[in-house]
Write an enzyme that holds these catalytic residues in place. Structure first.
Site, PDB file in Angstrom:
ATOM      1  N   ARG A  10       0.815  -1.062   0.106  1.00 57.61           N
ATOM      2  CA  ARG A  10      -0.027   0.074  -0.035  1.00 57.61           C
ATOM      3  C   ARG A  10       0.759   1.252   0.010  1.00 57.61           C
ATOM      4  NH1 ARG A  10      -2.997  -3.452   3.265  1.00 57.61           N
ATOM      5  NH2 ARG A  10      -5.020  -3.910   2.611  1.00 57.61           N
ATOM      6  N   MET A 108       6.107   8.137   9.637  1.00 59.35           N
ATOM      7  CA  MET A 108       6.837   9.215   8.706  1.00 59.35           C
ATOM      8  C   MET A 108       6.246  10.468   8.899  1.00 59.35           C
ATOM      9  SD  MET A 108       9.833   7.771   7.386  1.00 59.35           S
ATOM     10  CE  MET A 108      10.358   5.978   7.582  1.00 59.35           C
ATOM     11  N   HIS A 137      -6.468   1.517  13.567  1.00 59.55           N
ATOM     12  CA  HIS A 137      -5.984   1.330  12.279  1.00 59.55           C
ATOM     13  C   HIS A 137      -6.874   0.331  11.377  1.00 59.55           C
ATOM     14  CE1 HIS A 137      -1.974   2.643  13.746  1.00 59.55           C
ATOM     15  NE2 HIS A 137      -1.765   3.098  12.710  1.00 59.55           N
ATOM     16  N   LYS A 141      -4.115  -4.359   9.025  1.00 57.26           N
ATOM     17  CA  LYS A 141      -2.686  -4.174   9.919  1.00 57.26           C
ATOM     18  C   LYS A 141      -2.584  -5.332  10.701  1.00 57.26           C
ATOM     19  CE  LYS A 141      -0.189  -0.698  12.507  1.00 57.26           C
ATOM     20  NZ  LYS A 141       0.897  -0.963  11.511  1.00 57.26           N
ATOM     21  N   GLY A 147       3.509   0.303  15.648  1.00 54.92           N
ATOM     22  CA  GLY A 147       4.992   0.666  16.044  1.00 54.92           C
ATOM     23  C   GLY A 147       4.838   2.282  16.408  1.00 54.92           C
ATOM     24  N   THR A 148       3.816   2.902  15.924  1.00 52.00           N
ATOM     25  CA  THR A 148       3.735   4.183  16.410  1.00 52.00           C
ATOM     26  C   THR A 148       3.587   4.178  17.761  1.00 52.00           C
ATOM     27  OG1 THR A 148       3.322   5.021  14.315  1.00 52.00           O
ATOM     28  CG2 THR A 148       2.648   6.436  16.021  1.00 52.00           C
TER      29      THR A 148
END
Length: 244
Positions: A10, A108, A137, A141, A147-148
């Site tokens: 994605r 990011m 999410h 996922k 991870g965030t």
């Protein structure tokens, strides 16, 4: 210039589109199969690294480990956004950063970079407040917690001199003073929502970041790649780009 690992995923597809929209050159695409579908595609990791000035990786934990192993022999700047990495791969990132510049981030976006900074500051200042992190999410996922969310928990823990042993992801007891709770929900097509709450008797403070589109992660990764090629060997985060 830029090689993309995980180009069929994605985020990988968004990276290609964002690069085309902004006239950013893509020099190599790593694919496990059907390498002939694009002249820039290859399933040879060594060839992929040779053709890339800088690599952006949004793939899988196993493929990220493979990338790092090959990069140790053929160092290149690496932007790694893959989540769910185990301790051995995280250790390899630290070792590889001695030979090449690596930017590793579980998110990011600029907003999350700033949120991590604020969470660190508040965790120290509001030392008596309970901390809970909640993330949502999309249904596809794989890793949970995200991870965030784990990175936000680490920011809070480091500010209080705590460790990962204080993270609670499956609460089945009364909270201890130093618990940092992390809750997850999966459903629909939600790109990402993270809330960090600080709770005290009589009041609470909640900070929320909403990702309305996965495109922000692709845009952030491309910005990171353009920044990283001019850096010395070492391990960097998105906070280094924004100097916060």
């Amino acid at each position: 210039m830029i090689g993309i690992l995980g180009s069929t995923g994605r985020i990988g597809k968004l990276l290609i589109q964002e690069a085309l929209n902004n006239n950013i050159a893509i020099s190599a695409l790593y694919v496990r199969e059907n390498a002939s579908v694009d002249s820039k595609a290859t399933n040879d990791m060594n060839v992929f690294l040779q053709e890339s000035r800088v690599v952006i990786d949004f793939s899988s934990p196993s493929l990220t480990h493979e990338l790092l192993t090959h990069a140790m022999l053929s160092p290149k700047p690496l932007v790694i956004g893959t989540t769910g990495l185990d301790d051995s791969t995280l250790d390899l990132i630290h070792k590889a950063s001695l030979k090449m510049p690596i930017l590793y981030s579980t998110n990011m976006s600029e907003g999350i970079a700033i949120l991590n900074k604020v969470v660190s500051m508040l965790s120290e200042k509001l030392s008596d407040y309970d901390i809970e992190i909640f993330e949502i999410h999309h249904r596809y996922k794989k890793d949970s917690p995200s991870g965030t969310a784990l990175t936000l928990a680490e920011s809070a823990a480091n500010a209080r001199g705590l460790g990962k042993n204080n993270f609670i992801t499956n609460r089945n007891k009364v909270r201890d003073k130093n618990d940092i709770g992390i809750s997850s929900l999966r459903g629909g097509d939600i790109a990402g929502r993270h809330t960090v709450g600080f709770y005290q008797d009589g009041e609470f403070l909640e900070l929320t970041h909403n990702a309305n589109s996965r495109a922000i992660f692709a845009k952030g990764a491309l910005r990171a790649a353009q920044w990283l090629v001019n850096q010395e060997n070492g391990l960097y985060s998105m906070q280094d780009i924004f100097e916060i």
